[in-house]
Structures are given as C-alpha cells and as structure tokens.
Design an enzyme around this catalytic site. Structure first.
Site, PDB file in Angstrom:
ATOM      1  N   GLY A  13      -3.639  -3.753   6.346  1.00  0.00           N
ATOM      2  CA  GLY A  13      -3.125  -3.309   7.644  1.00  0.00           C
ATOM      3  C   GLY A  13      -3.912  -2.126   8.188  1.00  0.00           C
ATOM      4  CG  HIS A  14      -8.271  -2.119   8.369  1.00  0.00           C
ATOM      5  ND1 HIS A  14      -8.041  -3.466   8.198  1.00  0.00           N
ATOM      6  CD2 HIS A  14      -9.259  -2.013   9.279  1.00  0.00           C
ATOM      7  CE1 HIS A  14      -8.876  -4.137   8.968  1.00  0.00           C
ATOM      8  NE2 HIS A  14      -9.630  -3.290   9.627  1.00  0.00           N
ATOM      9  CB  VAL A  18       0.815   3.543   8.809  1.00  0.00           C
ATOM     10  CG1 VAL A  18       0.774   4.175   7.430  1.00  0.00           C
ATOM     11  CG2 VAL A  18       2.084   3.950   9.557  1.00  0.00           C
ATOM     12  N   GLY A  19      -2.085   2.329   8.812  1.00  0.00           N
ATOM     13  CA  GLY A  19      -3.279   1.935   8.045  1.00  0.00           C
ATOM     14  C   GLY A  19      -4.532   2.635   8.543  1.00  0.00           C
ATOM     15  CE1 TYR A 139       9.618  -3.752   9.517  1.00  0.00           C
ATOM     16  CE2 TYR A 139      11.232  -2.012   9.755  1.00  0.00           C
ATOM     17  CZ  TYR A 139       9.931  -2.404   9.545  1.00  0.00           C
ATOM     18  OH  TYR A 139       8.953  -1.467   9.370  1.00  0.00           O
ATOM     19  CE  LYS A 143       8.372  -2.773   5.862  1.00  0.00           C
ATOM     20  NZ  LYS A 143       7.026  -2.542   5.312  1.00  0.00           N
ATOM     21  N   PRO A 166       8.950   6.231   4.810  1.00  0.00           N
ATOM     22  CG  PRO A 166       6.850   5.614   5.538  1.00  0.00           C
ATOM     23  CD  PRO A 166       8.055   5.085   4.838  1.00  0.00           C
ATOM     24  CG  ASN A 168      11.931   7.458  13.694  1.00  0.00           C
ATOM     25  OD1 ASN A 168      12.121   6.254  13.639  1.00  0.00           O
ATOM     26  ND2 ASN A 168      12.915   8.330  13.733  1.00  0.00           N
ATOM     27  NE  ARG A 212      17.566   7.741  16.065  1.00  0.00           N
ATOM     28  CZ  ARG A 212      18.893   7.837  16.119  1.00  0.00           C
ATOM     29  NH1 ARG A 212      19.498   8.939  15.684  1.00  0.00           N
ATOM     30  NH2 ARG A 212      19.633   6.847  16.594  1.00  0.00           N
TER      31      ARG A 212
HETATM   32  N1  LIG Z   1       5.572   3.048  12.869  1.00  0.00           N
HETATM   33  C1  LIG Z   1       6.610   3.654  12.297  1.00  0.00           C
HETATM   34  O1  LIG Z   1       7.344   4.421  12.934  1.00  0.00           O
HETATM   35  C2  LIG Z   1       6.901   3.445  10.828  1.00  0.00           C
HETATM   36  C3  LIG Z   1       7.950   4.171  10.271  1.00  0.00           C
HETATM   37  C4  LIG Z   1       8.257   4.001   8.940  1.00  0.00           C
HETATM   38  C5  LIG Z   1       7.539   3.107   8.184  1.00  0.00           C
HETATM   39  N2  LIG Z   1       6.513   2.406   8.719  1.00  0.00           N
HETATM   40  C6  LIG Z   1       5.835   1.435   7.861  1.00  0.00           C
HETATM   41  O2  LIG Z   1       4.443   1.620   7.881  1.00  0.00           O
HETATM   42  C7  LIG Z   1       3.796   0.342   7.738  1.00  0.00           C
HETATM   43  C8  LIG Z   1       2.791   0.169   8.841  1.00  0.00           C
HETATM   44  O3  LIG Z   1       3.433   0.277  10.108  1.00  0.00           O
HETATM   45  P1  LIG Z   1       2.617   0.549  11.461  1.00  0.00           P
HETATM   46  O4  LIG Z   1       3.515   1.317  12.342  1.00  0.00           O
HETATM   47  O5  LIG Z   1       1.266   1.035  11.121  1.00  0.00           O
HETATM   48  O6  LIG Z   1       2.547  -0.936  12.047  1.00  0.00           O
HETATM   49  P2  LIG Z   1       1.388  -1.578  12.945  1.00  0.00           P
HETATM   50  O7  LIG Z   1       0.716  -0.525  13.762  1.00  0.00           O
HETATM   51  O8  LIG Z   1       2.010  -2.732  13.631  1.00  0.00           O
HETATM   52  O9  LIG Z   1       0.339  -2.077  11.868  1.00  0.00           O
HETATM   53  C9  LIG Z   1       0.628  -3.144  11.016  1.00  0.00           C
HETATM   54  C10 LIG Z   1      -0.670  -3.729  10.530  1.00  0.00           C
HETATM   55  O10 LIG Z   1      -0.364  -4.867   9.722  1.00  0.00           O
HETATM   56  C11 LIG Z   1      -1.204  -5.937  10.137  1.00  0.00           C
HETATM   57  N3  LIG Z   1      -0.577  -7.233   9.920  1.00  0.00           N
HETATM   58  C12 LIG Z   1       0.637  -7.656  10.359  1.00  0.00           C
HETATM   59  N4  LIG Z   1       0.820  -8.932  10.000  1.00  0.00           N
HETATM   60  C13 LIG Z   1      -0.298  -9.324   9.324  1.00  0.00           C
HETATM   61  C14 LIG Z   1      -0.711 -10.528   8.711  1.00  0.00           C
HETATM   62  N5  LIG Z   1       0.081 -11.611   8.712  1.00  0.00           N
HETATM   63  N6  LIG Z   1      -1.927 -10.579   8.121  1.00  0.00           N
HETATM   64  C15 LIG Z   1      -2.743  -9.489   8.128  1.00  0.00           C
HETATM   65  N7  LIG Z   1      -2.401  -8.304   8.676  1.00  0.00           N
HETATM   66  C16 LIG Z   1      -1.194  -8.234   9.276  1.00  0.00           C
HETATM   67  C17 LIG Z   1      -1.403  -5.712  11.623  1.00  0.00           C
HETATM   68  O11 LIG Z   1      -2.505  -6.469  12.065  1.00  0.00           O
HETATM   69  P3  LIG Z   1      -2.584  -6.943  13.604  1.00  0.00           P
HETATM   70  O12 LIG Z   1      -3.073  -5.722  14.318  1.00  0.00           O
HETATM   71  O13 LIG Z   1      -3.549  -8.065  13.570  1.00  0.00           O
HETATM   72  O14 LIG Z   1      -1.205  -7.349  14.009  1.00  0.00           O
HETATM   73  C18 LIG Z   1      -1.583  -4.208  11.654  1.00  0.00           C
HETATM   74  O15 LIG Z   1      -2.920  -3.873  11.343  1.00  0.00           O
HETATM   75  C19 LIG Z   1       4.912  -0.704   7.750  1.00  0.00           C
HETATM   76  O16 LIG Z   1       5.207  -1.097   6.440  1.00  0.00           O
HETATM   77  C20 LIG Z   1       6.095   0.027   8.345  1.00  0.00           C
HETATM   78  O17 LIG Z   1       7.310  -0.462   7.838  1.00  0.00           O
HETATM   79  C21 LIG Z   1       6.166   2.553  10.042  1.00  0.00           C
END
Ligand SMILES: NC(=O)c1ccc[n+]([C@@H]2O[C@H](COP(=O)([O-])OP(=O)(O)OC[C@H]3O[C@@H](n4cnc5c(N)ncnc54)[C@H](OP(=O)(O)O)[C@@H]3O)[C@@H](O)[C@H]2O)c1
Length: 315
Positions: A13-14, A18-19, A139, A143, A166, A168, A212
């Site tokens: 998920g780079h 987050v990635g 969701y 998790k 984490p 928000n 929040r």
């Molecule tokens: N954002 C928040 O507020 C938050 C809070 C707490 C925890 N987290 C956790 O942090 C983690 C990352 O969240 P984020 O906010 O960074 O989400 P994000 O920006 O949507 O990034 C998710 C990444 O996963 C990739 N992905 C999704 N489905 C995929 C698949 N089938 N095959 C390959 N890659 C796939 C996406 O690729 P594409 O770009 O191609 O879709 C994207 O690069 C999650 O586990 C989330 O639960 C996030």
C-alpha cells in the site's frame, strides 16, 4: 533491535496516505532496499499473486498499509466491498509473509475496532467488549479479524506480527474527494472552496461538539518504524497523540489556515456520532515515543500539499 539499512522491507500500500509516509520515513533514515508494488502489478486480493511476490522477492520485514479505506458514506454504501477486500488483503499478506520466512510484520488496524460506547480514553483492553459503530461495522470486523489473524499466527507459528491501532490520520497524500474522504480533509476542502467562491458560509454536519483525535501521517510513519524496531508484543498497541479537539474548534482552525473569511455553521439536523473518540496512548508512551507535529502545523503542511496537488481533489 534496529533494522539494518540494507534490510529488504516491503511496504504494502505504498501509494496510499500511510504507506507513502512510511516509504518517506524509511528513505529519510537511509533504508535503501525497499520493495513496493502498485495494485496494477500485484492485486493483494489475489492470493496467487501475493504468494508469487513473496516467493520471488523474499522481503525480511513487512509494513502492511494496504487496505480498502473510506469515510462514512462509502462504508455504509459498500459494506461487502469493505469486509471482503480487507479480509482478503490481510489474510493473503500475513499468510504469505509467514510462509516466506518474513522476520517481522507490522499490521495497521484502526481505532474503529473499538466499541462505539467504549469508555474514554480508549484502552487496548476494550477491544471486543461491546457493539461497534454500525456505519463502519464491516470494515471494523475485517480489521478485528486482522488482529486475531496476527495473534493466531504468533501463537501457533511464533510469527512476529505486531498490530497497531492508529487514531484518525491526516496529512499530505490524503483523500480530498468529498464522497469518500474523512472529516478533516473534507472540511479543509470545503473551507478552501468557500474561500475561492467567496461563499458566505461553510456548513458542518452536527453540533460541532463531538471530540476527535488527529495524528499527522508522518508521525504515524515514525511510530510504525519505531515499533518495528522495538515492540515485539502480541498485544495491540494504540497510536495517537492522546489529545482531542472538538469538531467546532477543528473547523475554526481549518478556516484560519485556509484564510476563509465566511461563517462556519452547524447543521443540527445531522447526527453527531460518538461524542468523544480518544485513544489511551500510555502503552505507546511507555516505548519512548511521542508525536511531534501539532495540529496547526500539520494542517498547514496538508493545505500546502493540497494546493500543490490539485489532482488530489478529483481522485
Ligand atoms: N486514514 C486514516 O485515517 C487511518 C486511520 C487509522 C488507520 N488507518 C489504516 O492505515 C492503513 C492505510 O490507510 P490509508 O489511509 O493510507 O489508505 P489509502 O490512502 O486508501 O491507501 C491504501 C493503499 O492500499 C492499496 N490497496 C487497496 N486495495 C488494494 C489491492 N487490492 N491490491 C493492492 N493494493 C491495494 C491502495 O492502492 P490504490 O491506490 O491502487 O487503491 C493504497 O495504496 C489501513 O490499514 C487503515 O486501516 C488509516
């Protein structure tokens, strides 16, 4: 333990919020053997593709930041997509990592896994002590399964998978699409567009009183690397600031940072949701980690990124 700078590290998920911050953080610290694959190269819901990747590349460490993520509206509309994709991605990644001999894996959960009415601030032991928030239950259940999966692999196979919860997250790379985004980027965009359009008011859903917690994404990435280095416990660990802000104060801060001069109004006909969501971060603090970026500086950085990346509003 400090990871060697030539250790092979896979960031799943780079390309995401987050990635991409984890990649930035690792690169800044001199890690030069990073493995990344886009979804077009490896769809993580495809078990064979994930197995092939791990067999061919043999990463030593894994950050699993790949997931299907979104705000309330999409979670409510597409619960099947959220539960299916997240169950598949995490099961494929954790299982392939274990079988390929990965030394340690960091799994990213979320604070949504806690009961809707959990006492505040939320301690890790409140997991599975009450009903979840219904709007993102699918969701959250995925998790929770991810946590249990990691703990089961640790118990049965001795696999060193750690699970981070984490709060928000916001920052450069965030999703600003009003249909799918979280509250902070959505309000930032609304204030920006109201400024550009000289609109007299920005409407915020609810009373503005819910509180929040928000953590800047580069601080989360720093915590992920810190915990990869030093935390080897099977128990989940909260990652946050331990501080919260009301939605009203957040809206006024966003108004200030964006330079919007109109009014912020609250639509009391819309639901408020949980009155308070704040993580207890004493377990994290005991590892010697503390956040660095205060909310105003983090929002300023995020707004700068938003202005420099107009395409972020359409995706
Ligand atoms: N954002 C928040 O507020 C938050 C809070 C707490 C925890 N987290 C956790 O942090 C983690 C990352 O969240 P984020 O906010 O960074 O989400 P994000 O920006 O949507 O990034 C998710 C990444 O996963 C990739 N992905 C999704 N489905 C995929 C698949 N089938 N095959 C390959 N890659 C796939 C996406 O690729 P594409 O770009 O191609 O879709 C994207 O690069 C999650 O586990 C989330 O639960 C996030």
């Amino acid at each position: 333990m400090q990871l060697a700078t030539d250790a092979k590290i896979y960031v799943a998920g780079h390309g995401g919020l987050v990635g991409s911050a984890i990649v930035r953080r690792l690169q800044a610290a001199g890690y030069r053997n990073l493995l990344t694959r886009s979804r077009a190269e490896v769809d993580l819901t495809d078990r064979d593709a994930v197995d092939d990747l791990f067999r061919a590349e043999k990463p030593e460490y894994v950050f699993d930041a790949a997931a299907k993520v979104g705000g309330i509206q999409v979670n409510e509309r597409y619960p099947a997509d959220f539960i299916r994709d997240n169950l598949l991605i995490q099961t494929n990644v954790v299982d392939a990592a274990y079988r390929a001999g990965v030394k340690k894996l960091v799994f990213l959960g979320t604070s949504c896994i806690y009961p809707k009415l959990a006492p505040q601030p939320v301690k890790e032991e409140y997991l599975l002590t009450g009903p979840l928030e219904p709007t993102n239950e699918a969701y959250a259940i995925a998790k929770v399964s991810g946590i249990k999966l990691c703990q089961a692999y640790r118990k049965q196979f001795g696999f060193n998978a750690i699970t981070l919860m984490p709060t928000n997250i916001y920052g450069p790379g965030d999703n600003f699409n009003l249909e799918t985004s979280h509250v902070l980027p959505a309000l930032l965009r609304k204030c920006h567009e109201a400024k550009i359009g000289a609109s007299p008011r920005v409407i915020v859903w609810g009373s503005g009183s819910p509180r929040r917690e928000f953590l800047y994404v580069d601080d989360l990435a720093d915590a992920c690397v810190h915990l990869m280095d030093c935390y080897d416990d099977g128990q989940i660990i909260n990652v946050g600031t331990g501080e919260d802000v009301s939605i009203a104060d957040l809206a006024h801060l966003l108004k200030e940072v964006t330079g919007y001069r109109g009014d912020i109004e609250f639509d009391l006909s819309k639901p408020d949701g949980t009155p308070r969501k704040l993580l207890d971060v004493s377990r994290l603090t005991a590892t010697g980690w503390h956040y660095r970026t205060d909310l105003r500086s983090g929002i300023e950085n995020t707004y700068r990124w938003f202005l420099d990346n107009p395409e972020s509003r359409r995706t």
